[in-house]
Design a protein around this motif. Structure first.
Motif, PDB file in Angstrom:
ATOM      1  N   ASN A 121      -4.921-112.378  10.649  1.00 22.91           N
ATOM      2  CA  ASN A 121      -3.787-111.500  10.402  1.00 22.91           C
ATOM      3  C   ASN A 121      -4.029-110.813   9.070  1.00 22.91           C
ATOM      4  N   ARG A 142      -2.249-108.100   5.897  1.00 23.18           N
ATOM      5  CA  ARG A 142      -1.040-107.524   5.306  1.00 23.18           C
ATOM      6  C   ARG A 142      -1.406-106.282   4.527  1.00 23.18           C
ATOM      7  N   ASN A 195       0.326-103.753   1.720  1.00 27.91           N
ATOM      8  CA  ASN A 195       1.420-103.446   0.805  1.00 27.91           C
ATOM      9  C   ASN A 195       1.298-101.973   0.433  1.00 27.91           C
ATOM     10  N   ARG A 216      -0.456-107.427  14.473  1.00 29.18           N
ATOM     11  CA  ARG A 216      -1.102-108.426  13.619  1.00 29.18           C
ATOM     12  C   ARG A 216      -1.216-107.928  12.188  1.00 29.18           C
ATOM     13  N   LEU A 217      -0.988-106.639  11.967  1.00 31.77           N
ATOM     14  CA  LEU A 217      -0.947-106.110  10.606  1.00 31.77           C
ATOM     15  C   LEU A 217       0.501-106.126  10.141  1.00 31.77           C
ATOM     16  N   SER A 218       0.759-106.936   9.145  1.00 33.24           N
ATOM     17  CA  SER A 218       2.091-106.999   8.551  1.00 33.24           C
ATOM     18  C   SER A 218       2.169-105.917   7.479  1.00 33.24           C
ATOM     19  N   VAL A 219       3.195-105.082   7.558  1.00 34.44           N
ATOM     20  CA  VAL A 219       3.344-103.987   6.607  1.00 34.44           C
ATOM     21  C   VAL A 219       4.533-104.278   5.695  1.00 34.44           C
ATOM     22  N   ARG A 220       4.276-104.184   4.388  1.00 32.11           N
ATOM     23  CA  ARG A 220       5.320-104.390   3.391  1.00 32.11           C
ATOM     24  C   ARG A 220       5.399-103.141   2.525  1.00 32.11           C
ATOM     25  N   ARG A 223      12.781-109.782  -0.413  1.00 34.45           N
ATOM     26  CA  ARG A 223      12.362-108.907   0.678  1.00 34.45           C
ATOM     27  C   ARG A 223      13.448-108.860   1.740  1.00 34.45           C
ATOM     28  N   SER A 233      13.619-107.979   5.748  1.00 31.34           N
ATOM     29  CA  SER A 233      12.831-107.644   6.936  1.00 31.34           C
ATOM     30  C   SER A 233      13.707-106.797   7.856  1.00 31.34           C
ATOM     31  N   LYS A 279      10.210-104.673  -0.004  1.00 31.94           N
ATOM     32  CA  LYS A 279      10.377-105.491  -1.199  1.00 31.94           C
ATOM     33  C   LYS A 279      11.331-104.796  -2.165  1.00 31.94           C
TER      34      LYS A 279
END
Length: 176
Positions: free
Chosen positions: A14, A16, A18, A40-44, A83, A85, A97
């Motif tokens: 996985n 991430r 930012n 599977r790519l977590s975007v913040r 954060r 979501s 964030k």
């Protein structure tokens, strides 16, 4: 970033991303990431402290464009970062964030930066640095590197106890 994400996902990991959003011209970057990569790519998404309201307005615009619905608030007692979501219509989660004004009660009390203009991040948590001699230093402020201490000195100072008390007090205030 694209190569790093491709390699990580190609290895079955996985990943991430930012992304700091200074203004509206950067909203498309988030859309491209969400469209280009699997869940599977977590975007913040992070606001730009230097760009203030322009950055916050751009994040609001992004959330509207994505039809994002607030899902959960993730707050850690004793740190300024939190954060939120958001659930997107396709079920994907987008993290945003934020910062809240949190200060170490003793260390920050007399600091010349202890105001909303000069210290926007507040007490974010401890950070570990390596100085030019290779010595590990513990920092408690991104504005005041003079507060950094070698690990042993930090552990033997009053800072760990001040941090623990702040965290414990906040935890008690947050738990219903």
């Amino acid at each position: 970033m694209d190569e790093s994400v491709r390699v990580a996902l190609g290895l079955g990991l996985n990943a991430r991303a930012n992304i700091v959003i200074p203004d509206r011209t950067h909203v498309g970057r988030v859309h491209r990431l969400l469209n280009r990569y699997s869940t599977r790519l977590s975007v913040r998404v992070l606001s730009s402290l230097a760009d203030g309201d322009a950055s916050l307005d751009a994040i609001d615009e992004l959330l509207v464009e994505l039809d994002a619905v607030p899902h959960e608030v993730h707050l850690i007692a004793g740190t300024s970062g939190f954060r939120v979501s958001y659930r997107l219509p396709n079920g994907r989660i987008l993290m945003v964030k934020h910062l809240r004004p949190l200060r170490l009660p003793e260390t920050c009390a007399g600091c010349r930066f202890n105001n909303d203009t000069d210290c926007q991040e507040g007490y974010y948590g401890v950070r570990l640095y390596r100085d030019t001699t290779g010595t590990l230093q513990v920092g408690v402020c991104i504005q005041r590197m003079d507060l950094c201490l070698p690990v042993d000195e930090f552990l033997n100072s009053g800072l760990p106890e001040e941090i623990r008390k702040l965290r414990d007090r906040e935890f008690q205030e947050l738990v219903p």
